[in-house]
Every structure is written in structure tokens, then in C-alpha cells.
Design a protein around this motif. Sequence first.
Motif, PDB file in Angstrom:
ATOM      1  N   LYS A   1      16.722 -10.723  -2.820  1.00 28.42           N
ATOM      2  CA  LYS A   1      15.772 -10.489  -1.742  1.00 28.42           C
ATOM      3  C   LYS A   1      14.846  -9.298  -1.976  1.00 28.42           C
ATOM      4  N   THR A   2      15.228  -8.400  -2.890  1.00 30.98           N
ATOM      5  CA  THR A   2      14.436  -7.184  -3.089  1.00 30.98           C
ATOM      6  C   THR A   2      13.892  -7.001  -4.502  1.00 30.98           C
TER       7      THR A   2
ATOM      8  N   ALA B   1      18.174   0.645  -3.599  1.00 32.87           N
ATOM      9  CA  ALA B   1      18.604   0.158  -2.285  1.00 32.87           C
ATOM     10  C   ALA B   1      19.966   0.727  -1.933  1.00 32.87           C
TER      11      ALA B   1
ATOM     12  N   LYS C   1       6.005  -3.589   2.671  1.00 34.08           N
ATOM     13  CA  LYS C   1       6.713  -4.466   1.735  1.00 34.08           C
ATOM     14  C   LYS C   1       8.208  -4.138   1.727  1.00 34.08           C
ATOM     15  N   ASP C   2       8.540  -2.835   1.662  1.00 33.76           N
ATOM     16  CA  ASP C   2       9.947  -2.417   1.669  1.00 33.76           C
ATOM     17  C   ASP C   2      10.640  -2.868   2.957  1.00 33.76           C
TER      18      ASP C   2
ATOM     19  N   VAL D   1      21.151  -8.804  -2.296  1.00 30.00           N
ATOM     20  CA  VAL D   1      20.163  -7.719  -2.267  1.00 30.00           C
ATOM     21  C   VAL D   1      19.231  -7.811  -3.471  1.00 30.00           C
TER      22      VAL D   1
ATOM     23  N   ALA E   1      16.924  -9.051   3.348  1.00 30.29           N
ATOM     24  CA  ALA E   1      18.273  -8.839   2.819  1.00 30.29           C
ATOM     25  C   ALA E   1      19.289  -8.751   3.957  1.00 30.29           C
TER      26      ALA E   1
ATOM     27  N   MET F   1      11.424  -6.540   2.809  1.00 28.98           N
ATOM     28  CA  MET F   1      12.559  -6.824   1.921  1.00 28.98           C
ATOM     29  C   MET F   1      13.872  -6.396   2.566  1.00 28.98           C
ATOM     30  N   GLU F   2      13.875  -5.243   3.237  1.00 34.00           N
ATOM     31  CA  GLU F   2      15.080  -4.783   3.938  1.00 34.00           C
ATOM     32  C   GLU F   2      15.519  -5.821   4.967  1.00 34.00           C
TER      33      GLU F   2
ATOM     34  N   ILE G   1      15.565   0.716   1.518  1.00 33.46           N
ATOM     35  CA  ILE G   1      14.925   0.721   0.203  1.00 33.46           C
ATOM     36  C   ILE G   1      14.016   1.936   0.103  1.00 33.46           C
TER      37      ILE G   1
END
Length: 109
Positions: A93-94, A69, A40-41, A90, A48, A44-45, A64
Motif C-alpha cells: 500500500k505504500t 513507516a 500522498k503520505d 504496508v 494501509a 497511503m497511511e 509515514i
Amino acid sequence: CISSAASDVYKRQLMTIINNDKIASKDKKSAIDQVAQLTKDAQMESAAELMLEAKGFTDSVVSIEKGSADVIVNAGELTQQQLAQITDIVTRKTNISADHIVITPVAVK
């Protein structure tokens, strides 16, 4: 990316636990949960970073970890408007709040 390489090693270690028949179910569940969070991280990275690039912040890196972040941006310095734009991207998106985002401009030649 060093962070990505370390994450890959950690994920492989977790997969070894998950695939080991001698490990207790609760330990496997914990490993599965950790792999899911790493995935998941990473998603998201990537999201972003792609949005930052689309907005003109090329060669940016988002990392992240534990609900915060770190963002490295290819720039000598950033204006308040640019900082606000990066923070907004950021955050969207996170889902990480602005007070948990650290932005570092680094001039890459």
C-alpha cells in the motif's frame, strides 16, 4: 492522532506560504511540493490502515515520514506470520521496503 494534528498544522503553514503574494515563486513551488507529499503520505497511511483492519488488525495506526513507516498494531504480541502479513500489506500500500517498516504491537484495553 497526534501525527495527524501536527501534519495538519504543518499543512496550514505551507498553505499560508503558498497563498502569500510576497513569497518568491520557487519558495511557493517547494511548499506546493511538500503539501502534495503530505497528501500522498496521508492517502497511503489510510489505505494501509483500511487493509490492516480488513485483515483483522483493528485500531492500527500507520505513520509515514521520509520514506519509512511506523505501524502500531492493537495486539499484545504478534507471531512471525502476522508480522510478515502486516509488512506485506504496508509494503504493497505504500511502496516502502520492509527494512524501512517498524511494527510495534501495543495492547489496547
